[in-house]
Design an enzyme around this catalytic site. Structure first.
Site, PDB file in Angstrom:
ATOM      1  N   LEU A   1       0.816  -1.207   0.000  1.00  0.00           N
ATOM      2  CA  LEU A   1       0.000   0.000   0.000  1.00  0.00           C
ATOM      3  C   LEU A   1       0.851   1.257   0.000  1.00  0.00           C
ATOM      4  O   LEU A   1       0.483   2.272  -0.579  1.00  0.00           O
ATOM      5  CB  LEU A   1      -0.928   0.017   1.223  1.00  0.00           C
TER       6      LEU A   1
ATOM      7  N   MET B   1      10.794   4.555   7.302  1.00  0.00           N
ATOM      8  CA  MET B   1      10.739   3.726   8.502  1.00  0.00           C
ATOM      9  C   MET B   1      10.225   2.317   8.239  1.00  0.00           C
ATOM     10  O   MET B   1      10.541   1.382   8.972  1.00  0.00           O
ATOM     11  CB  MET B   1       9.836   4.385   9.551  1.00  0.00           C
TER      12      MET B   1
ATOM     13  N   VAL C   1       3.711  -0.554   4.445  1.00  0.00           N
ATOM     14  CA  VAL C   1       2.351  -0.943   4.823  1.00  0.00           C
ATOM     15  C   VAL C   1       1.771  -1.789   3.699  1.00  0.00           C
ATOM     16  O   VAL C   1       1.827  -1.401   2.517  1.00  0.00           O
ATOM     17  CB  VAL C   1       1.454   0.286   5.082  1.00  0.00           C
TER      18      VAL C   1
ATOM     19  N   LYS D   1       1.444  -2.921   9.005  1.00  0.00           N
ATOM     20  CA  LYS D   1       2.585  -1.999   8.992  1.00  0.00           C
ATOM     21  C   LYS D   1       3.812  -2.717   9.532  1.00  0.00           C
ATOM     22  O   LYS D   1       3.783  -3.260  10.632  1.00  0.00           O
ATOM     23  CB  LYS D   1       2.262  -0.769   9.834  1.00  0.00           C
TER      24      LYS D   1
ATOM     25  N   ASP E   1       1.902  15.314  14.397  1.00  0.00           N
ATOM     26  CA  ASP E   1       2.304  15.238  12.989  1.00  0.00           C
ATOM     27  C   ASP E   1       1.073  15.281  12.081  1.00  0.00           C
ATOM     28  O   ASP E   1       0.937  14.476  11.157  1.00  0.00           O
ATOM     29  CB  ASP E   1       3.128  13.976  12.730  1.00  0.00           C
TER      30      ASP E   1
END
Length: 205
Positions: free
Chosen positions: A17, A22, A25, A40, A132
């Protein structure tokens, strides 16, 4: 990188996806419920970094305690080999960062921001700051089953409890997205819900 048909921690991988610095997903099938979920995975090379591992696990723990129709639900988390994973609600749609602002009707923009504002009000009431808020962390679910398009807030990777005294980032380390960060985030000041509200206003702009 996982491929379609692979099995990871019991989850049947369907497709990628999204991918970032980092981790990745994937759209996957839950091993017991059979329902589509967003899986994730933290990049393997980051597993040795204790601070990053703690941040990833805390994202799951903080998001899991938030029960709101406008916040992406977290179902489970774990470790498979040397890779951390998190199982989340799958949202069939796109993030607001992909929307062309030149063709977005003003009333639609307001509807999106209202949805995120409600989610933030709830999170703040639970003592959680997102830290964020930006278009890429706002998901727009496609209309289906007679329901209109829904708005979700996701990615609590930088979130923290307002009452926390411990920080997972080093002093002077800037982790928010610059274009949407509040002045307090840029200067290392104390944060409260107004910081998220500032970022939400930047997202609307």
């Amino acid at each position: 990188m996982l491929n379609s048909g692979d099995v990871f921690a019991g989850f049947a991988i369907e497709r990628l996806l999204g991918q970032g610095g980092m981790g990745s997903v994937y759209l996957a099938r839950h091993p017991r419920l059979g329902k589509p979920t967003a899986l994730k995975l933290l990049n393997r090379e980051l597993f040795a970094d204790a601070a990053i591992r703690t941040r990833f696990e805390r994202e799951a723990d903080l998001a899991a305690r938030l029960d709101h129709p406008g916040i992406v639900a977290v179902y489970d988390r774990g470790i498979e080999g040397d890779q951390l994973w998190m199982c989340m609600q799958y949202i069939d749609g796109a993030d607001a960062g992909t929307v062309n602002p030149l063709t977005l009707p003003p009333e639609k923009a307001v509807q999106i921001i209202e949805g995120v504002a409600e989610a933030l009000d709830y999170a703040h009431g639970m003592g959680v700051l997102h830290r964020d808020v930006k278009p890429a962390n706002i998901l727009l679910a496609r209309a289906k089953d007679g329901q209109g398009e829904r708005v979700f807030l996701t990615d609590f990777g930088l979130a923290r409890l307002r009452a926390e005294t411990t920080r997972l980032t080093q002093t002077g380390m800037f982790t928010a997205t610059l274009a949407f960060a509040s002045p307090e985030q840029m200067t290392g000041g104390e944060l409260d819900p107004r910081s998220d509200q500032y970022s939400l206003a930047c997202a609307l702009y």
